[in-house]
Enzyme design. Structure first.
Site, mmCIF file in Angstrom:
data_model
loop_
_atom_site.group_PDB
_atom_site.id
_atom_site.type_symbol
_atom_site.label_atom_id
_atom_site.label_comp_id
_atom_site.label_asym_id
_atom_site.label_seq_id
_atom_site.Cartn_x
_atom_site.Cartn_y
_atom_site.Cartn_z
ATOM 1 N N ARG A 145 0.815 -1.214 0.000
ATOM 2 C CA ARG A 145 0.000 0.000 0.000
ATOM 3 C C ARG A 145 0.850 1.266 0.000
ATOM 4 O O ARG A 145 0.329 2.380 -0.134
ATOM 5 C CB ARG A 145 -0.923 0.022 1.224
ATOM 6 C CG ARG A 145 -1.913 -1.121 1.272
ATOM 7 C CD ARG A 145 -2.722 -1.101 2.554
ATOM 8 N NE ARG A 145 -3.731 -0.080 2.549
ATOM 9 C CZ ARG A 145 -5.027 -0.304 2.334
ATOM 10 N NH1 ARG A 145 -5.456 -1.522 2.087
ATOM 11 N NH2 ARG A 145 -5.889 0.685 2.347
ATOM 12 N N TYR A 148 0.559 4.130 -2.695
ATOM 13 C CA TYR A 148 -0.539 5.103 -2.571
ATOM 14 C C TYR A 148 -0.317 6.009 -1.364
ATOM 15 O O TYR A 148 -0.409 7.236 -1.464
ATOM 16 C CB TYR A 148 -1.865 4.355 -2.451
ATOM 17 C CG TYR A 148 -3.083 5.249 -2.476
ATOM 18 C CD1 TYR A 148 -3.386 6.013 -3.600
ATOM 19 C CD2 TYR A 148 -3.942 5.320 -1.386
ATOM 20 C CE1 TYR A 148 -4.500 6.831 -3.626
ATOM 21 C CE2 TYR A 148 -5.065 6.126 -1.410
ATOM 22 C CZ TYR A 148 -5.351 6.887 -2.533
ATOM 23 O OH TYR A 148 -6.466 7.692 -2.554
ATOM 24 N N ASP A 149 0.013 5.381 -0.215
ATOM 25 C CA ASP A 149 0.201 6.164 1.010
ATOM 26 C C ASP A 149 1.291 7.220 0.837
ATOM 27 O O ASP A 149 1.101 8.389 1.183
ATOM 28 C CB ASP A 149 0.594 5.241 2.182
ATOM 29 C CG ASP A 149 -0.452 4.183 2.485
ATOM 30 O OD1 ASP A 149 -1.485 4.152 1.788
ATOM 31 O OD2 ASP A 149 -0.237 3.373 3.403
ATOM 32 N N GLU A 150 2.431 6.793 0.274
ATOM 33 C CA GLU A 150 3.552 7.728 0.140
ATOM 34 C C GLU A 150 3.317 8.741 -0.985
ATOM 35 O O GLU A 150 3.827 9.866 -0.912
ATOM 36 C CB GLU A 150 4.868 6.972 -0.076
ATOM 37 C CG GLU A 150 5.278 6.081 1.099
ATOM 38 C CD GLU A 150 5.599 6.854 2.384
ATOM 39 O OE1 GLU A 150 5.515 8.105 2.393
ATOM 40 O OE2 GLU A 150 5.928 6.203 3.385
ATOM 41 N N ASN A 177 -13.227 7.435 3.724
ATOM 42 C CA ASN A 177 -14.088 6.595 2.871
ATOM 43 C C ASN A 177 -15.351 7.326 2.418
ATOM 44 O O ASN A 177 -16.145 7.764 3.249
ATOM 45 C CB ASN A 177 -14.507 5.320 3.618
ATOM 46 C CG ASN A 177 -13.336 4.401 3.885
ATOM 47 O OD1 ASN A 177 -12.530 4.672 4.757
ATOM 48 N ND2 ASN A 177 -13.241 3.325 3.133
ATOM 49 N N VAL A 190 -14.773 -1.656 -0.181
ATOM 50 C CA VAL A 190 -15.687 -2.541 0.540
ATOM 51 C C VAL A 190 -17.151 -2.304 0.167
ATOM 52 O O VAL A 190 -17.918 -3.263 -0.007
ATOM 53 C CB VAL A 190 -15.453 -2.432 2.074
ATOM 54 C CG1 VAL A 190 -15.782 -1.054 2.623
ATOM 55 C CG2 VAL A 190 -16.235 -3.499 2.815
ATOM 56 N N PHE A 194 -19.401 -5.217 -1.573
ATOM 57 C CA PHE A 194 -20.516 -5.845 -0.854
ATOM 58 C C PHE A 194 -21.822 -5.744 -1.648
ATOM 59 O O PHE A 194 -22.558 -6.721 -1.792
ATOM 60 C CB PHE A 194 -20.713 -5.187 0.519
ATOM 61 C CG PHE A 194 -19.766 -5.670 1.585
ATOM 62 C CD1 PHE A 194 -18.841 -6.681 1.354
ATOM 63 C CD2 PHE A 194 -19.798 -5.110 2.862
ATOM 64 C CE1 PHE A 194 -17.976 -7.127 2.341
ATOM 65 C CE2 PHE A 194 -18.947 -5.544 3.861
ATOM 66 C CZ PHE A 194 -18.035 -6.544 3.606
ATOM 67 N N THR A 213 -12.699 -1.326 11.411
ATOM 68 C CA THR A 213 -13.767 -0.334 11.257
ATOM 69 C C THR A 213 -13.518 0.597 10.069
ATOM 70 O O THR A 213 -12.384 0.799 9.636
ATOM 71 C CB THR A 213 -13.902 0.539 12.520
ATOM 72 O OG1 THR A 213 -12.720 1.357 12.659
ATOM 73 C CG2 THR A 213 -14.104 -0.309 13.766
#
Length: 314
Positions: A145, A148-150, A177, A190, A194, A213
């Site tokens: 990841r 994207y994070d960096e 989100n 997610v 779903f 969460t």
């Protein structure tokens, strides 16, 4: 008085297209730019005939030029879902670095105000809960990841450098989100995962034990927060998201109830560095922008579900 002009990069994406709508409705001349790596022309098709809307199929990691006056830039070009940035790691890093650099240069040359889209991913797998803007994060730069994070952390750093060194008017939004119509069913996040599984009659896949969460913000609330931040005089990062936190397990059960299906929930291993908790501290947004989310999850999920239902039918 001449109309104000805004450039929205990633303008054919989920968030970018909703921002195009908002700025058209506010009376701006809107230029949308997108290379369609993850965006879709379907999202902006309804704007194509308007005289105050232009679209350029373009990659912002190359030199960016806009003729004439330009007053605002919103930089939303980037793969944003795990499926996308794991598949396109180099492009993700380039749009966060080279793309941001190009657009900051454009803002400097045009004397334009620029708002850049950062995200809650700058906090990584957080050790502080809820996440405040002062938290520096817990990020693995060489994990899957990290691309994207960096990219987002660099985006924030170079934006602040242009603000302090070149006096560019900069704004930084940290997006948590977000969901709503025009999300891609296949983007791996997610909520669409779903709903798509439920509509196709498949069991819902929960990664991990479901205790992690998330906090889901409806897109109209997010757009309002972004608009207020752009028009504010606050140059530092601001969290925009809905602090109503829910476990993934509870959310799966909510989706089964919403769709009226009777799928089971199945469990798979948690991906590397997947955040265990996500909840924005939105004190700054409330105090500085007078912003708070208006849509409950139940209210936002209805139009989102209808959108996906039509997509599956189509």
């Amino acid at each position: 008085m001449a109309k104000k002009k805004v450039l929205i990069t990633g303008g054919a994406g989920f968030l970018g297209s909703h921002l195009c709508d908002r700025f058209i409705n506010e009376g701006f001349d809107v230029v949308a730019m997108d290379n369609l790596l993850t965006g879709s022309l379907d999202n902006i098709e309804h704007l194509m005939g308007l005289k105050n809307f232009e679209y350029y199929h373009y990659d912002v990691t190359k030199f960016v030029h806009i003729p004439g006056d330009l007053h605002y830039i919103l930089h939303f070009a980037s793969p944003a879902s795990p499926i996308d940035y794991l598949k396109m790691p180099i492009q993700t890093l380039k749009v966060g670095s080279l793309g941001t650099h190009n657009l900051l240069g454009l803002a400097l040359s045009k004397n334009a105000r620029i708002l850049v889209a950062s995200t809650s991913e700058v906090y990584g797998d957080p050790l502080v809960h809820p996440q405040t803007e002062e938290y520096w994060g817990n990020v693995n730069p060489v994990g899957p990841r990290g691309v994207y994070d960096e990219a987002k952390r660099f985006l924030e750093s170079i934006t602040m450098a242009y603000h302090t060194y070149h006096n560019v008017e900069t704004r930084i939004v940290r997006i948590f989100n977000t969901y709503g119509p025009r999300m891609r069913l296949d983007d791996g996040r997610v909520l669409p995962a779903f709903i798509g599984q439920a509509l196709r009659g498949e069991d819902l896949t929960v990664f991990g034990d479901g205790s992690q969460t998330r906090s889901f913000c409806y897109v109209d609330d997010l757009v309002e927060g972004i608009y207020r931040l752009l028009m504010s005089d606050h140059p530092y990062p601001v969290n925009i998201g809905n602090p109503d936190e829910i476990t993934i397990q509870q959310f799966a059960e909510e989706i089964i109830k919403l769709t009226g299906t009777n799928q089971k929930v199945i469990y798979k291993p948690l991906p590397t560095d997947d955040p265990k908790q996500r909840k924005p501290d939105t004190t700054k947004a409330r105090e500085i922008l007078g912003w708070a989310p208006k849509f409950s999850r139940a209210e936002g999920l209805k139009p989102t579900y209808e959108f996906f239902k039509q997509k599956i039918k189509g």
